[in-house]
Design a protein around this motif. Sequence first.
Motif, short mmCIF file in Angstrom:
data_model
loop_
_atom_site.label_atom_id
_atom_site.label_comp_id
_atom_site.label_asym_id
_atom_site.label_seq_id
_atom_site.Cartn_x
_atom_site.Cartn_y
_atom_site.Cartn_z
N VAL A 31 0.87 -1.18 0.00
CA VAL A 31 0.00 0.00 0.00
C VAL A 31 0.91 1.22 0.00
O VAL A 31 1.51 1.56 1.02
CB VAL A 31 -0.92 0.02 1.24
CG1 VAL A 31 -1.92 1.16 1.13
CG2 VAL A 31 -1.63 -1.32 1.42
N GLU A 32 1.05 1.85 -1.14
CA GLU A 32 2.03 2.95 -1.29
C GLU A 32 1.63 3.79 -2.49
O GLU A 32 1.45 3.27 -3.59
CB GLU A 32 3.43 2.35 -1.49
CG GLU A 32 4.51 3.33 -1.88
CD GLU A 32 4.78 4.37 -0.80
OE1 GLU A 32 4.31 5.52 -0.96
OE2 GLU A 32 5.41 4.01 0.20
N ASP A 33 1.48 5.10 -2.28
CA ASP A 33 1.06 5.96 -3.38
C ASP A 33 2.23 6.53 -4.17
O ASP A 33 2.05 7.09 -5.24
CB ASP A 33 0.21 7.12 -2.84
CG ASP A 33 0.98 7.95 -1.83
OD1 ASP A 33 1.57 7.35 -0.91
OD2 ASP A 33 1.00 9.19 -1.97
N ASP A 34 3.45 6.38 -3.65
CA ASP A 34 4.63 6.94 -4.31
C ASP A 34 5.27 5.87 -5.20
O ASP A 34 5.90 4.94 -4.70
CB ASP A 34 5.61 7.43 -3.25
CG ASP A 34 6.80 8.15 -3.85
OD1 ASP A 34 7.05 7.99 -5.07
OD2 ASP A 34 7.48 8.88 -3.11
N LEU A 71 2.21 -1.34 4.73
CA LEU A 71 1.30 -0.19 4.73
C LEU A 71 2.04 1.13 4.91
O LEU A 71 2.59 1.41 5.97
CB LEU A 71 0.27 -0.37 5.87
CG LEU A 71 -0.69 0.78 6.12
CD1 LEU A 71 -1.61 0.99 4.91
CD2 LEU A 71 -1.52 0.52 7.37
N ASP A 72 2.06 1.94 3.86
CA ASP A 72 2.58 3.31 3.95
C ASP A 72 1.55 4.14 4.71
O ASP A 72 0.35 4.00 4.51
CB ASP A 72 2.78 3.86 2.53
CG ASP A 72 3.15 5.34 2.55
OD1 ASP A 72 3.91 5.75 3.44
OD2 ASP A 72 2.65 6.08 1.68
N LEU A 73 2.03 5.01 5.58
CA LEU A 73 1.09 5.80 6.39
C LEU A 73 0.61 7.07 5.69
O LEU A 73 -0.49 7.55 5.94
CB LEU A 73 1.74 6.20 7.72
CG LEU A 73 1.84 5.13 8.79
CD1 LEU A 73 2.29 5.75 10.09
CD2 LEU A 73 0.51 4.41 8.97
N GLY A 74 1.45 7.62 4.79
CA GLY A 74 1.08 8.86 4.12
C GLY A 74 0.31 8.59 2.84
O GLY A 74 0.87 8.61 1.76
N LEU A 75 -0.97 8.33 3.00
CA LEU A 75 -1.80 7.98 1.84
C LEU A 75 -2.66 9.18 1.43
O LEU A 75 -2.97 10.04 2.24
CB LEU A 75 -2.69 6.78 2.18
CG LEU A 75 -1.90 5.49 2.46
CD1 LEU A 75 -2.80 4.43 3.06
CD2 LEU A 75 -1.25 4.98 1.18
N VAL A 89 11.02 2.74 9.14
CA VAL A 89 10.97 4.17 8.89
C VAL A 89 11.74 4.48 7.62
O VAL A 89 12.86 4.00 7.44
CB VAL A 89 11.56 4.94 10.09
CG1 VAL A 89 11.55 6.44 9.82
CG2 VAL A 89 10.78 4.63 11.36
N LYS A 90 11.11 5.25 6.74
CA LYS A 90 11.80 5.68 5.52
C LYS A 90 12.92 6.66 5.87
O LYS A 90 12.70 7.52 6.72
CB LYS A 90 10.82 6.39 4.57
CG LYS A 90 9.74 5.52 3.98
CD LYS A 90 8.82 6.42 3.16
CE LYS A 90 7.59 5.64 2.67
NZ LYS A 90 6.58 6.53 2.07
N PRO A 91 14.06 6.63 5.23
CA PRO A 91 14.42 5.63 4.24
C PRO A 91 14.91 4.36 4.93
O PRO A 91 15.63 4.44 5.91
CB PRO A 91 15.56 6.31 3.48
CG PRO A 91 16.19 7.21 4.50
CD PRO A 91 15.10 7.63 5.44
#
Length: 235
Positions: free
Chosen positions: A6-9, A47-51, A96-98
Amino acid sequence: MHLLIVEDDDSIADPLAKGLQREGFTITRVATGRDALDAPPVDLILLDLGLPDLDGNEVCRQLRARTQTPIIVVSARGDEIDRVLLLELGADDYVVKPFGFRELVARIRAVTRRGTAPDRAGGRGPWPDREPTAQRIGGLEIDRRTRHATLDGNDLALTPKEFDLLAFLAEDPGAVCSRTRILEGVWDEHWWGPSKTLDVHVASLRRKLGDPAWIQTARGVGFRLAGPSSADPGP
Ligand code: CA
């Protein structure tokens, strides 16, 4: 194993999906929280949090409410409260990214191994095991193969990080481990977040062990694993 990313980038999702496919994973990708909630069942969710549509914390909570599938949160936020909150929301682990690709794969394998271990009736996991036997320290038993720890036969129900921390301290019982060594060994060699994370995990681990004497503070240095009845483990 089937993973949902789940990632928008796309600049993150594309190489991640390719790398994980090379590792043998089957990948489904979605870019919104709504699509994540509507996705068919998988074996693990990244799951990416910044969606773009829904709050990541809320997506995590709703996913957990409808499935026991392991969830690893990928966060750009290093905030301590978020980390603790996420584990409370039902995430199994977070990066945590990166983050390093190797680290992520290790987390995926650790989380899935932990999740499937009870169903395997003591059989070997899908990946090679490095340490086949459980370690005993007094009433404490640490099984690195199944990532399970028990105290006097009772399951300690540790989070992945709590287990890692316990296993790390148990590598040399009685010896003082410096905060830096613990952070590097249990978190990441490139860890730069707040070292308060360590104190939070030590506190929760002590709570689950039921006796603060298990993990002793070496003031200004770090921590050591002792045992409730062995204030001085001796030479
Ligand atoms: Ca994002």
